[in-house]
Design a protein around this motif. Sequence first.
Motif, short mmCIF file in Angstrom:
data_model
loop_
_atom_site.label_atom_id
_atom_site.label_comp_id
_atom_site.label_asym_id
_atom_site.label_seq_id
_atom_site.Cartn_x
_atom_site.Cartn_y
_atom_site.Cartn_z
N GLY A 83 -27.75 22.15 -36.32
CA GLY A 83 -26.80 22.94 -35.33
C GLY A 83 -25.72 23.62 -36.08
N ILE A 84 -25.12 22.68 -36.96
CA ILE A 84 -23.71 23.31 -37.71
C ILE A 84 -24.35 24.52 -38.34
CG2 ILE A 84 -22.33 22.61 -39.62
CD1 ILE A 84 -22.20 19.69 -38.48
N LEU A 85 -25.29 24.50 -39.20
CA LEU A 85 -25.50 25.67 -39.78
C LEU A 85 -26.31 26.99 -38.99
CD1 LEU A 85 -28.11 23.94 -42.39
CD2 LEU A 85 -25.97 24.85 -42.96
N LYS A 86 -26.49 26.46 -37.76
CA LYS A 86 -26.73 27.84 -36.64
C LYS A 86 -25.39 28.25 -36.41
CE LYS A 86 -31.21 27.38 -34.47
NZ LYS A 86 -32.00 27.27 -33.45
N VAL A 87 -24.40 27.33 -36.09
CA VAL A 87 -23.00 27.85 -35.56
C VAL A 87 -22.41 28.59 -36.92
CG1 VAL A 87 -20.92 27.29 -34.97
CG2 VAL A 87 -22.88 26.20 -33.90
N LEU A 88 -22.43 28.23 -38.05
CA LEU A 88 -21.74 28.70 -39.07
C LEU A 88 -22.57 29.89 -39.80
CD1 LEU A 88 -20.65 25.28 -41.19
CD2 LEU A 88 -19.26 26.97 -39.58
N LEU A 89 -23.92 29.78 -39.92
CA LEU A 89 -24.65 30.84 -40.59
C LEU A 89 -25.56 31.89 -39.62
CD1 LEU A 89 -25.83 28.95 -43.36
CD2 LEU A 89 -24.01 29.98 -43.38
N GLY A 90 -25.40 31.32 -38.46
CA GLY A 90 -26.48 32.03 -37.22
C GLY A 90 -27.75 31.60 -37.68
#
Length: 137
Positions: A83-90
Amino acid sequence: MFIHRYIIYGLIGICLEIFWTGLESLLNNNYTMEAKTSVWMFFIYGLAVFFEPIHHKMKRINPMFRGLIYMILIYTVEFLTGGILKVLLGACPWNYTDWGSFYGLITLSFMPVWSALGFIFEGIHHGLDTIDMRLRV
């Protein structure tokens, strides 16, 4: 010592993932056993170092219960880091699409895999502790 163990868990996790995705390729009739991973996975697998205190507290508990706890912990880390990677990197390095998938971040089909990985990391932790004790003598 913490950083050394973080690196060890990260490297072992990457190696296990390469082996796993290579076997998956073979099962999909790719006889080159092409494997893949992401550099992000090194940092995520390294987080297993934070499971060490849990290993100590649970060493005398029934293995079935320990496997369940490891599975839940790994799902939690997978969901949060994805989830963090999706928020930060898309995007994040994995995207599950099978029957038990939640937001593409976790899949129930990996329940036995994550339990087994918990025991693998438990064994690595025990081995690292044994090495540390021998080096102190």
